[in-house]
Structures are given as C-alpha cells and as structure tokens.
Design a protein around this motif. Sequence first.
Motif, short mmCIF file in Angstrom:
data_model
loop_
_atom_site.label_atom_id
_atom_site.label_comp_id
_atom_site.label_asym_id
_atom_site.label_seq_id
_atom_site.Cartn_x
_atom_site.Cartn_y
_atom_site.Cartn_z
N VAL A 1 -34.63 -9.52 -16.01
CA VAL A 1 -35.82 -9.66 -15.19
C VAL A 1 -35.35 -9.52 -13.74
O VAL A 1 -34.69 -10.41 -13.19
N SER A 2 -35.65 -8.41 -13.14
CA SER A 2 -35.10 -8.08 -11.82
C SER A 2 -35.59 -9.04 -10.75
O SER A 2 -36.77 -9.40 -10.70
N VAL A 3 -34.65 -9.46 -9.88
CA VAL A 3 -35.02 -10.31 -8.75
C VAL A 3 -35.55 -9.46 -7.60
O VAL A 3 -36.24 -9.97 -6.71
N LYS A 4 -35.23 -8.18 -7.61
CA LYS A 4 -35.73 -7.24 -6.60
C LYS A 4 -35.85 -5.88 -7.27
O LYS A 4 -34.93 -5.44 -7.96
N VAL A 5 -36.99 -5.23 -7.08
CA VAL A 5 -37.22 -3.95 -7.74
C VAL A 5 -37.96 -3.02 -6.80
O VAL A 5 -38.72 -3.46 -5.92
N SER A 6 -37.73 -1.71 -6.96
CA SER A 6 -38.43 -0.71 -6.15
C SER A 6 -38.77 0.48 -7.03
O SER A 6 -37.96 0.93 -7.85
N ASN A 7 -39.99 0.98 -6.85
CA ASN A 7 -40.44 2.15 -7.62
C ASN A 7 -39.74 3.41 -7.14
O ASN A 7 -39.42 3.56 -5.96
N VAL A 8 -39.52 4.32 -8.07
CA VAL A 8 -39.01 5.66 -7.77
C VAL A 8 -40.11 6.64 -8.15
O VAL A 8 -40.87 6.39 -9.10
N SER A 9 -40.20 7.74 -7.44
CA SER A 9 -41.22 8.74 -7.76
C SER A 9 -41.21 9.04 -9.25
O SER A 9 -40.14 9.23 -9.85
N LEU A 10 -42.38 9.07 -9.85
CA LEU A 10 -42.51 9.20 -11.30
C LEU A 10 -41.76 10.43 -11.81
O LEU A 10 -41.98 11.55 -11.33
N GLY A 11 -40.86 10.19 -12.76
CA GLY A 11 -40.12 11.27 -13.38
C GLY A 11 -38.91 11.73 -12.61
O GLY A 11 -38.18 12.63 -13.08
N LEU A 12 -38.62 11.15 -11.43
CA LEU A 12 -37.50 11.62 -10.63
C LEU A 12 -36.16 11.23 -11.26
O LEU A 12 -35.23 12.05 -11.32
N MET B 1 -24.91 -14.43 -20.33
CA MET B 1 -23.66 -14.57 -19.59
C MET B 1 -23.90 -14.18 -18.13
O MET B 1 -24.92 -13.56 -17.79
N LYS B 2 -22.95 -14.54 -17.31
CA LYS B 2 -23.06 -14.30 -15.87
C LYS B 2 -22.71 -12.85 -15.55
O LYS B 2 -21.66 -12.35 -15.93
N PHE B 3 -23.61 -12.17 -14.83
CA PHE B 3 -23.34 -10.78 -14.44
C PHE B 3 -24.26 -10.39 -13.29
O PHE B 3 -25.30 -11.00 -13.03
N LEU B 4 -23.86 -9.32 -12.60
CA LEU B 4 -24.70 -8.65 -11.61
C LEU B 4 -24.91 -7.23 -12.11
O LEU B 4 -23.96 -6.57 -12.55
N ALA B 5 -26.14 -6.75 -12.05
CA ALA B 5 -26.43 -5.38 -12.48
C ALA B 5 -27.44 -4.75 -11.53
O ALA B 5 -28.33 -5.43 -11.00
N VAL B 6 -27.26 -3.46 -11.29
CA VAL B 6 -28.25 -2.64 -10.60
C VAL B 6 -28.72 -1.62 -11.61
O VAL B 6 -27.96 -0.73 -12.01
N GLU B 7 -29.95 -1.76 -12.08
CA GLU B 7 -30.45 -0.91 -13.17
C GLU B 7 -31.20 0.30 -12.64
O GLU B 7 -31.97 0.21 -11.68
N PHE B 8 -30.94 1.43 -13.26
CA PHE B 8 -31.68 2.67 -13.01
C PHE B 8 -32.46 2.94 -14.31
O PHE B 8 -31.97 3.60 -15.23
N ASP B 9 -33.65 2.38 -14.35
CA ASP B 9 -34.40 2.25 -15.60
C ASP B 9 -35.47 3.33 -15.71
O ASP B 9 -36.23 3.56 -14.76
N THR B 10 -35.53 3.97 -16.87
CA THR B 10 -36.56 5.00 -17.11
C THR B 10 -37.47 4.62 -18.27
O THR B 10 -38.10 5.48 -18.90
N PHE B 11 -37.53 3.31 -18.55
CA PHE B 11 -38.39 2.84 -19.62
C PHE B 11 -39.11 1.58 -19.15
O PHE B 11 -38.50 0.66 -18.61
N MET B 12 -40.41 1.54 -19.35
CA MET B 12 -41.20 0.37 -18.95
C MET B 12 -41.18 -0.65 -20.08
O MET B 12 -41.79 -0.44 -21.14
N ASP B 13 -40.46 -1.73 -19.85
CA ASP B 13 -40.32 -2.78 -20.86
C ASP B 13 -41.08 -4.01 -20.36
O ASP B 13 -40.65 -4.68 -19.42
N GLU B 14 -42.21 -4.30 -20.99
CA GLU B 14 -43.08 -5.37 -20.51
C GLU B 14 -42.42 -6.75 -20.61
O GLU B 14 -42.72 -7.64 -19.81
N LYS B 15 -41.54 -6.94 -21.57
CA LYS B 15 -40.94 -8.27 -21.72
C LYS B 15 -40.02 -8.62 -20.55
O LYS B 15 -39.71 -9.79 -20.33
N TYR B 16 -39.60 -7.61 -19.81
CA TYR B 16 -38.78 -7.85 -18.61
C TYR B 16 -39.60 -7.68 -17.33
O TYR B 16 -39.05 -7.75 -16.23
#
Length: 269
Positions: free
Chosen positions: A78-89, A47-62
């Motif tokens: 599958v994020s169109v734009k992604v940025s790393n956060v300091s590990l564990g922050l 379905m149609k949606f916009l999401a900003v994810e704060f993800d703490t799990f590495m999911d290879e399928k995405y």
Amino acid sequence: MVSFSMHFVFSLSRENGDGFAFVMVPMGYPFDVFDGGSFGLLGVRKMKFLAVEFDTFMDEKYGDVNGNHVGVDLSSFVSVKVSNVSLGLLNSGEKMQSWIDYEASSKRLEVRLSKLGDIRPFNPLVSCPIDLSIMFKEDELFVGLSSSSGNSTQKCNIYSWGFKTRTAPHWMHSEPLDPQAFEGEKRDEMKVIHSKSDCALRILGALLFGTGCGALGAFIVMIVWTILGSRRPVAPEDSAVLENNKEFDEYKKFKVVVDKAIKDGKGKN
C-alpha cells in the motif's frame, strides 16, 4: 544512512502485469521471500523493506489508483506516496529510464521518469519525505530490481542500471566526531594561513622599502647635480687687474710737441 542514487533503463511489454520494483532490504533478508508475490517479493510474509514500484496493474486490495503508476512502499504494497503515469506509457514497449535519489541530509526520496534519450526531468514524478536511518538503523542493505509476471505474460527488460552512494562532506556535520581533533586541525590551518600572510607582508614591506630608498637616492643625486651644474667659475679680482695692466703696458710712449706760436694764435706770414 548515506545518500544514494540509482539510474536504470527498462521496458515493459504491453500486457498488464505487476511490472517491477526497486527494492532495498537488510542483508539478513531471506532470499526465499523472492517468490511469486507482488513484484516477486514477500508473498504473504511481512518483513521490513523499501520499494519503488513501477506498476502496470490496478490492484484494488492495495488501493492502486490506476494501471500505470509509480509508488513508494514501506514494508507494505500500500503505497505511502503514489503518482500517475500517462496511461499506457510504462508498458508501451518503449525504452524508459528512471532516476531514484535519496538525500540523507533532507531525508527525502525522489523518483524521476522519462523516455530514453530525453534529458533528466527537473521536477520529480514522486517526492516522498522519509528517514531511512530510523527504518534501517545501522543495517547493511541489499539493493536490486525485482519483478514477477504472476499469471500475466508481461515481459520486463532491464538494459542497464547503476547504483552509487554519496557520503556527506565533513563540513556538513553539525558536530564533529572528535571536537578536540577538529580544533587541532583548525589551529593547524590557521597557522598555515598566518605564516603565508606573514611571508607575503614581509616581501611587500621589503619591496616598498627598496623602492623608497631608490627614489630618495635618485632625488638626492638630482639635487646635487642641479647645484653643481648651475655654478660658474669666478676669477679673482687681482687676476683681472693684472690683465688690464698688461694690456696698457703694450702701448708705446711718444712725445707731443705743440708750437707755441700756434698755441698763442699767432702765425708767421
């Protein structure tokens, strides 16, 4: 589509999990899609949606880059734009705060992240060009935060959040909705400006005229005063002659007798 801003304070426990997401969906969105899928959203349905994810799990399928990242999702995880956060922050258990801003004029979505108590970062963590007016058109939208722990015991806490929309000022529109009405307003504004200017000019002219007249009057008075003050009274000539005659009239007449013998140089012995 209008501009909007959102600010919220959260914390995620140390366990690895899906984290949570800020979501924006049309109002007709069936709420039973908030099930056990990623971030508690969709499951297997598309379905149609916009999401900003704060993800703490590495999911290879995405295609997740690591287990601590922030990404922008458009109708897909599958994020169109992604940025790393300091590990564990993200899942450190500490209180964090985030700002999500969308600017309709520039068609750009920005996400900022910091620890609670720190100032708002100047540079965004994620900046994504996107035209939400094309994606949602004239739809009324539902916004909120969604989370799912799945098989994890991760705990997501939301302490506060606020959402507000911002409409563009009238002068920013490239073309007014009613050009004739806009021209009418413009003419009225010009009339007010001209009337105020004319009134100010009249007052200034009156002040200058009054000042000039006062200065001219003072100048004339000074000239007349100077002329009259420098003149001395002049007595008529007849008056002076009479005064002189009067002075001579005061002398008494007397006879002078000269002895003839003395006059001839002869004297008696």
